[in-house]
Design a protein around this motif. Structure first.
Motif, PDB file in Angstrom:
ATOM      1  N   MET A   1       0.978  -1.373  -0.003  1.00  0.00           N
ATOM      2  CA  MET A   1      -0.045   0.154  -0.443  1.00  0.00           C
ATOM      3  C   MET A   1       0.475   0.982   0.355  1.00  0.00           C
ATOM      4  N   PRO A   2       1.033   2.059  -0.824  1.00  0.00           N
ATOM      5  CA  PRO A   2       1.507   3.547  -0.977  1.00  0.00           C
ATOM      6  C   PRO A   2       1.078   4.750  -0.125  1.00  0.00           C
ATOM      7  N   ILE A   3       2.122   5.350  -0.014  1.00  0.00           N
ATOM      8  CA  ILE A   3       1.051   6.643   0.797  1.00  0.00           C
ATOM      9  C   ILE A   3       0.298   6.603  -0.023  1.00  0.00           C
ATOM     10  N   THR A   4      -0.879   7.862   1.202  1.00  0.00           N
ATOM     11  CA  THR A   4      -1.967   8.538   0.629  1.00  0.00           C
ATOM     12  C   THR A   4      -2.008   9.523   1.591  1.00  0.00           C
ATOM     13  N   SER A   5      -2.634  10.546   0.271  1.00  0.00           N
ATOM     14  CA  SER A   5      -3.261  11.413   1.410  1.00  0.00           C
ATOM     15  C   SER A   5      -4.822  12.488   0.685  1.00  0.00           C
ATOM     16  N   SER A   6      -5.935  12.624   1.555  1.00  0.00           N
ATOM     17  CA  SER A   6      -6.355  12.802   1.951  1.00  0.00           C
ATOM     18  C   SER A   6      -7.263  13.917   2.178  1.00  0.00           C
ATOM     19  N   GLN A   7      -8.566  15.138   2.173  1.00  0.00           N
ATOM     20  CA  GLN A   7      -8.452  16.360   3.038  1.00  0.00           C
ATOM     21  C   GLN A   7      -9.777  16.523   3.034  1.00  0.00           C
ATOM     22  N   GLN A   8      -9.968  16.691   4.152  1.00  0.00           N
ATOM     23  CA  GLN A   8     -11.166  16.751   4.247  1.00  0.00           C
ATOM     24  C   GLN A   8     -11.413  18.365   5.216  1.00  0.00           C
ATOM     25  N   GLY A   9     -11.882  18.883   4.857  1.00  0.00           N
ATOM     26  CA  GLY A   9     -12.357  20.700   4.512  1.00  0.00           C
ATOM     27  C   GLY A   9     -10.588  21.111   5.056  1.00  0.00           C
ATOM     28  N   GLN A  10     -10.215  21.354   6.557  1.00  0.00           N
ATOM     29  CA  GLN A  10      -8.993  21.635   6.489  1.00  0.00           C
ATOM     30  C   GLN A  10      -7.862  21.497   7.558  1.00  0.00           C
ATOM     31  N   ASP A  11      -8.581  19.936   7.300  1.00  0.00           N
ATOM     32  CA  ASP A  11      -7.713  18.822   7.808  1.00  0.00           C
ATOM     33  C   ASP A  11      -7.082  17.473   6.501  1.00  0.00           C
ATOM     34  N   LEU A  12      -5.711  17.311   6.331  1.00  0.00           N
ATOM     35  CA  LEU A  12      -5.101  16.906   5.360  1.00  0.00           C
ATOM     36  C   LEU A  12      -4.530  15.620   5.930  1.00  0.00           C
ATOM     37  N   THR A  13      -5.056  14.356   5.995  1.00  0.00           N
ATOM     38  CA  THR A  13      -3.922  12.983   6.512  1.00  0.00           C
ATOM     39  C   THR A  13      -3.727  12.053   4.884  1.00  0.00           C
ATOM     40  N   ILE A  14      -2.552  12.165   6.010  1.00  0.00           N
ATOM     41  CA  ILE A  14      -1.554  10.683   5.442  1.00  0.00           C
ATOM     42  C   ILE A  14      -1.540   9.913   6.186  1.00  0.00           C
ATOM     43  N   THR A  15      -1.417   8.693   5.439  1.00  0.00           N
ATOM     44  CA  THR A  15      -1.769   8.073   5.569  1.00  0.00           C
ATOM     45  C   THR A  15      -0.357   6.642   5.062  1.00  0.00           C
ATOM     46  N   LEU A  16       0.280   6.258   6.268  1.00  0.00           N
ATOM     47  CA  LEU A  16       1.810   6.052   5.366  1.00  0.00           C
ATOM     48  C   LEU A  16       1.820   3.840   5.362  1.00  0.00           C
ATOM     49  N   ASP A  17       2.731   3.860   5.240  1.00  0.00           N
ATOM     50  CA  ASP A  17       2.593   2.247   5.005  1.00  0.00           C
ATOM     51  C   ASP A  17       3.514   1.225   5.684  1.00  0.00           C
ATOM     52  N   GLU A  18       2.997  -0.046   6.124  1.00  0.00           N
ATOM     53  CA  GLU A  18       3.785  -0.414   7.034  1.00  0.00           C
ATOM     54  C   GLU A  18       5.411  -0.345   7.111  1.00  0.00           C
ATOM     55  N   SER A  19       6.042   0.499   6.090  1.00  0.00           N
ATOM     56  CA  SER A  19       7.580   0.652   6.848  1.00  0.00           C
ATOM     57  C   SER A  19       7.894   1.937   6.141  1.00  0.00           C
ATOM     58  N   PHE A  20       8.352   2.808   7.080  1.00  0.00           N
ATOM     59  CA  PHE A  20       8.336   4.948   7.031  1.00  0.00           C
ATOM     60  C   PHE A  20       9.673   4.644   7.755  1.00  0.00           C
ATOM     61  N   ASN A  21      10.476   4.590   6.243  1.00  0.00           N
ATOM     62  CA  ASN A  21      12.384   4.397   5.982  1.00  0.00           C
ATOM     63  C   ASN A  21      11.977   5.609   4.754  1.00  0.00           C
ATOM     64  N   PHE A  22      13.505   5.132   4.412  1.00  0.00           N
ATOM     65  CA  PHE A  22      14.302   5.955   2.970  1.00  0.00           C
ATOM     66  C   PHE A  22      13.575   5.797   1.966  1.00  0.00           C
ATOM     67  N   ASP A  23      13.363   4.712   2.028  1.00  0.00           N
ATOM     68  CA  ASP A  23      12.389   4.177   0.513  1.00  0.00           C
ATOM     69  C   ASP A  23      10.688   5.197   0.392  1.00  0.00           C
ATOM     70  N   ALA A  24      10.568   5.336   1.671  1.00  0.00           N
ATOM     71  CA  ALA A  24       9.455   7.234   1.373  1.00  0.00           C
ATOM     72  C   ALA A  24       9.325   8.311   1.371  1.00  0.00           C
ATOM     73  N   VAL A  25      10.596   8.624   0.893  1.00  0.00           N
ATOM     74  CA  VAL A  25      11.175   9.854   1.186  1.00  0.00           C
ATOM     75  C   VAL A  25      10.101  10.625   0.084  1.00  0.00           C
ATOM     76  N   GLU A  26      10.233  11.024  -1.182  1.00  0.00           N
ATOM     77  CA  GLU A  26       9.552  11.260  -2.234  1.00  0.00           C
ATOM     78  C   GLU A  26       8.381  10.635  -2.511  1.00  0.00           C
ATOM     79  N   ASN A  27       8.033   9.619  -1.429  1.00  0.00           N
ATOM     80  CA  ASN A  27       5.746   9.705  -1.860  1.00  0.00           C
ATOM     81  C   ASN A  27       5.302  10.542  -0.809  1.00  0.00           C
ATOM     82  N   PHE A  28       6.238  10.750   0.840  1.00  0.00           N
ATOM     83  CA  PHE A  28       5.898  11.278   2.178  1.00  0.00           C
ATOM     84  C   PHE A  28       6.154  12.640   1.462  1.00  0.00           C
ATOM     85  N   ARG A  29       6.776  13.699   0.445  1.00  0.00           N
ATOM     86  CA  ARG A  29       6.748  14.625   0.378  1.00  0.00           C
ATOM     87  C   ARG A  29       6.071  15.177  -0.437  1.00  0.00           C
ATOM     88  N   GLU A  30       5.774  14.015  -1.006  1.00  0.00           N
ATOM     89  CA  GLU A  30       4.430  14.966  -2.478  1.00  0.00           C
ATOM     90  C   GLU A  30       3.415  14.761  -1.844  1.00  0.00           C
TER      91      GLU A  30
END
Length: 98
Positions: A1-30
């Motif tokens: 499962m990739p990193i995803t983001s969703s917005q409801q009103g003024q709240d932005l939720t970023i849902t992380l993958d199983e591992s939060f490590n160097f491999d996620a840098v670009e996806n997390f920043r985006e």
């Protein structure tokens, strides 16, 4: 499962993958860059592993959002081992951890 983001009103939720490590840098920043929200929520529900790269990514996010005068970042649904790493690293002074 990739990193995803969703917005409801003024709240932005970023849902992380199983591992939060160097491999996620670009996806997390985006997931948070150039978004328009007042509250940023990082959901660790699926995350079983986080290394020092994950801590660095959170600090980079904090720095980026602080420059935009956004100071509310919540780290939610942290498993016990993740929460322990965050507390040991004194992240409770920079983020809201639940």
């Amino acid at each position: 499962m990739p990193i995803t983001s969703s917005q409801q009103g003024q709240d932005l939720t970023i849902t992380l993958d199983e591992s939060f490590n160097f491999d996620a840098v670009e996806n997390f920043r985006e997931a948070y860059s150039d978004k328009d929200a007042e509250v940023y929520i990082v959901d660790f529900r699926a995350t079983e592993y986080m290394d020092s790269s994950g801590l660095g990514m959170l600090l980079n996010m904090k720095r980026y959002l602080s420059e935009k005068n956004i100071n509310t970042i919540k780290l939610i649904n942290c498993r016990q081992q993740i929460k322990k790493v965050l507390i040991i690293s004194r992240f409770e002074s920079k983020f809201i951890i639940t």
